[in-house]
Design a protein around this motif. Structure first.
Motif, PDB file in Angstrom:
ATOM      1  N   VAL A 288      -2.275 -11.559   2.681  1.00  0.00           N
ATOM      2  CA  VAL A 288      -2.678 -11.212   1.318  1.00  0.00           C
ATOM      3  C   VAL A 288      -2.821  -9.699   1.181  1.00  0.00           C
ATOM      4  CG1 VAL A 288      -4.511 -11.411  -0.411  1.00  0.00           C
ATOM      5  CG2 VAL A 288      -3.793 -13.428   0.901  1.00  0.00           C
ATOM      6  N   ALA A 289      -3.465  -9.081   2.170  1.00  0.00           N
ATOM      7  CA  ALA A 289      -3.638  -7.627   2.147  1.00  0.00           C
ATOM      8  C   ALA A 289      -2.286  -6.919   2.145  1.00  0.00           C
ATOM      9  CB  ALA A 289      -4.469  -7.186   3.350  1.00  0.00           C
ATOM     10  N   PHE A 290      -1.364  -7.445   2.925  1.00  0.00           N
ATOM     11  CA  PHE A 290      -0.036  -6.832   2.996  1.00  0.00           C
ATOM     12  C   PHE A 290       0.700  -6.969   1.664  1.00  0.00           C
ATOM     13  CE2 PHE A 290       4.553  -7.585   3.941  1.00  0.00           C
ATOM     14  CZ  PHE A 290       4.878  -6.263   4.206  1.00  0.00           C
ATOM     15  N   LEU A 291       0.615  -8.134   1.040  1.00  0.00           N
ATOM     16  CA  LEU A 291       1.295  -8.346  -0.242  1.00  0.00           C
ATOM     17  C   LEU A 291       0.720  -7.444  -1.332  1.00  0.00           C
ATOM     18  CD1 LEU A 291       1.716 -12.236  -0.253  1.00  0.00           C
ATOM     19  CD2 LEU A 291       3.470 -10.493   0.178  1.00  0.00           C
ATOM     20  N   VAL A 292      -0.597  -7.259  -1.318  1.00  0.00           N
ATOM     21  CA  VAL A 292      -1.216  -6.354  -2.288  1.00  0.00           C
ATOM     22  C   VAL A 292      -0.722  -4.927  -2.063  1.00  0.00           C
ATOM     23  CG1 VAL A 292      -3.388  -5.349  -3.080  1.00  0.00           C
ATOM     24  CG2 VAL A 292      -3.271  -7.793  -2.576  1.00  0.00           C
ATOM     25  N   ALA A 293      -0.609  -4.535  -0.794  1.00  0.00           N
ATOM     26  CA  ALA A 293      -0.096  -3.201  -0.472  1.00  0.00           C
ATOM     27  C   ALA A 293       1.352  -3.051  -0.913  1.00  0.00           C
ATOM     28  CB  ALA A 293      -0.228  -2.938   1.029  1.00  0.00           C
TER      29      ALA A 293
ATOM     30  N   ALA B 234       5.363   0.161   2.438  1.00  0.00           N
ATOM     31  CA  ALA B 234       4.270  -0.788   2.662  1.00  0.00           C
ATOM     32  C   ALA B 234       4.334  -1.379   4.064  1.00  0.00           C
ATOM     33  CB  ALA B 234       4.305  -1.895   1.616  1.00  0.00           C
ATOM     34  N   VAL B 235       5.537  -1.679   4.532  1.00  0.00           N
ATOM     35  CA  VAL B 235       5.709  -2.222   5.885  1.00  0.00           C
ATOM     36  C   VAL B 235       5.258  -1.196   6.922  1.00  0.00           C
ATOM     37  CG1 VAL B 235       7.360  -3.098   7.574  1.00  0.00           C
ATOM     38  CG2 VAL B 235       7.601  -3.713   5.163  1.00  0.00           C
ATOM     39  N   VAL B 236       5.657   0.049   6.722  1.00  0.00           N
ATOM     40  CA  VAL B 236       5.259   1.114   7.650  1.00  0.00           C
ATOM     41  C   VAL B 236       3.745   1.336   7.585  1.00  0.00           C
ATOM     42  CG1 VAL B 236       5.494   3.566   8.200  1.00  0.00           C
ATOM     43  CG2 VAL B 236       7.500   2.231   7.544  1.00  0.00           C
ATOM     44  N   GLY B 237       3.168   1.233   6.384  1.00  0.00           N
ATOM     45  CA  GLY B 237       1.719   1.370   6.236  1.00  0.00           C
ATOM     46  C   GLY B 237       0.980   0.317   7.035  1.00  0.00           C
ATOM     47  N   LEU B 238       1.481  -0.915   7.032  1.00  0.00           N
ATOM     48  CA  LEU B 238       0.867  -1.983   7.827  1.00  0.00           C
ATOM     49  C   LEU B 238       0.909  -1.651   9.313  1.00  0.00           C
ATOM     50  CD1 LEU B 238      -0.260  -4.870   8.206  1.00  0.00           C
ATOM     51  CD2 LEU B 238       2.117  -5.681   8.208  1.00  0.00           C
ATOM     52  N   ILE B 239       2.059  -1.180   9.775  1.00  0.00           N
ATOM     53  CA  ILE B 239       2.192  -0.830  11.194  1.00  0.00           C
ATOM     54  C   ILE B 239       1.250   0.312  11.567  1.00  0.00           C
ATOM     55  CG2 ILE B 239       3.773   0.080  12.940  1.00  0.00           C
ATOM     56  CD1 ILE B 239       6.053  -1.324  11.446  1.00  0.00           C
ATOM     57  N   LYS B 240       1.197   1.314  10.712  1.00  0.00           N
ATOM     58  CA  LYS B 240       0.380   2.493  10.998  1.00  0.00           C
ATOM     59  C   LYS B 240      -1.106   2.146  11.144  1.00  0.00           C
ATOM     60  CE  LYS B 240       3.175   6.132  11.007  1.00  0.00           C
ATOM     61  NZ  LYS B 240       3.275   7.035  12.194  1.00  0.00           N
ATOM     62  N   VAL B 241      -1.669   1.427  10.176  1.00  0.00           N
ATOM     63  CA  VAL B 241      -3.101   1.129  10.231  1.00  0.00           C
ATOM     64  C   VAL B 241      -3.391   0.087  11.295  1.00  0.00           C
ATOM     65  CG1 VAL B 241      -3.558   1.801   7.855  1.00  0.00           C
ATOM     66  CG2 VAL B 241      -2.890  -0.562   8.354  1.00  0.00           C
TER      67      VAL B 241
END
Length: 364
Positions: free
Chosen positions: A122-127, A252-259
């Motif tokens: 859900v967090a990823f989809l919102v991002a 957004a995908v890169v943001g998920l990996i980074k955090v």
């Protein structure tokens, strides 16, 4: 014998004409340099992380790991470059926004929650939605207000990290759930970094999209000649905005990996200067920075070449502050070599040194 030599010569001539030839040669040169300078560059060891899971380590694994983030961004940057003839310099700041949104959804109002306040998906989809909206914002400025892409994206480049900090009230949320670390680290039992698999999924998805839709045709048509594409029934503004939206999804995908790597975020450091690497990956892939035809495979390979260059420089103790200077030299060389004037100059030299063909008269 002459026919065989001619066949080999024709093969190499056709090989050098392939767009993918440039990044492959660059990668080969880097690998050969490291092989001569220090063969340990190719050493891969199997160890264990803090959780006791088997993981691979070494310079090549680092290239696969960190280069995967760049490869994902190169996908979106290639489309933006092809459609608009410009580049998005806000991807680093937008990555900070996407990562901040993910942490906000996962942590809620408590920056140190004992358990996740929402599922990771859900967090990823919102991002994704947030990053795509910011991408659409850039696209509208470029497509409808006719602002040059680098100038249009300068707005988020300047304000993006402040927006990211504002989302979490200038706090640094920390996620304690270990499953969240899998996206930027290792899945238990699999020694290869997860970002590499995520990048491969992204590559496969975009390959299928380009294969079974008209996205490539429309993007190249708009990039080559916007007016002609409009006369042929296309909507150039929509194609440009779509390219920025796809780039937002990649961000957004890169943001998920980074955090996920740190289970937290540092607003001023996360994805710093990554926009330059993404642009360089597109250029190294032989894609014209002025837009038009593109080769996605070459861009992805170019991303790993850039990471190989970065890892090599770090290996030889080059300070991080000096890295942009080295990469800037590469950018200058690539831009100059791809300039129409340089191509005409090289073509002129080839004509001068090429052996002249003499007419052979038949003897009657």
């Amino acid at each position: 014998m002459q026919t065989k030599k001619a066949g080999v010569g024709e093969f190499f001539k056709n090989l050098t004409r392939q767009q993918i030839f440039i990044p492959l040669v660059a990668l080969a040169l880097l690998l050969i340099f490291n092989l001569i300078a220090d063969p340990n560059f190719f050493k891969i060891t199997l160890g264990h992380n803090s959780a006791g899971d088997p993981v691979l380590s070494g310079y090549l694994i680092t290239i696969l790991d960190s280069g995967s983030e760049l490869a994902i961004l190169a996908i979106g940057m290639t489309l933006v470059t092809a459609a608009t003839g410009g580049q998005d310099i806000s991807v680093g700041a937008t990555t900070a926004i996407a990562g901040s949104v993910i942490l906000r959804v996962l942590c809620g109002t408590d920056s140190r929650p004992d358990e996740l306040q929402a599922p990771i998906i859900v967090a990823f989809l919102v991002a994704c939605v947030a990053a795509m909206l910011f991408g659409a914002f850039n696209g509208v400025l470029v497509a409808y207000f006719k602002i040059q892409p680098m100038v249009a994206t300068l707005i988020l480049y300047t304000a993006g990290r402040s927006i990211a900090a504002w989302i979490n009230n200038n706090e640094l949320p920390i996620v304690s759930d270990t499953t969240f670390t899998y996206f930027g680290g290792f899945i238990p039992g699999i020694p290869i970094p997860t970002p590499f698999f995520i990048a491969m999924i992204c590559v496969i998805v975009i390959a299928l999209v380009l294969r079974f839709t008209n996205l490539r045709l429309y993007t190249e048509a708009v990039g080559i000649n916007e007016n002609s594409s409009r006369l042929n029934g296309l909507n150039p503004a929509f194609i440009k905005i779509l390219s920025f939206v796809i780039l937002g999804l990649c961000v957004a995908v890169v943001g998920l990996i980074k955090v996920s790597r740190l289970s937290s975020i540092n607003y001023s450091v996360i994805a710093k200067d990554i926009e330059m690497d993404a642009i360089l990956a597109v250029a190294l892939g032989g894609n014209a920075l002025s837009g038009g035809k593109f080769n996605m495979t070459a861009s992805v390979i170019g991303a790993y070449v850039i990471q190989c260059l970065t890892t090599t420089l770090y290996k030889f103790n080059v300070q991080s502050d000096a890295l942009p200077a080295y990469k800037a030299v590469v950018v200058i060389v690539l831009v100059v070599m791809s300039a129409p004037g340089m191509k005409d100059f090289i073509a002129g030299i080839k004509k001068k040194i090429a052996p002249k063909k003499h007419d052979v008269k038949e003897v009657g």
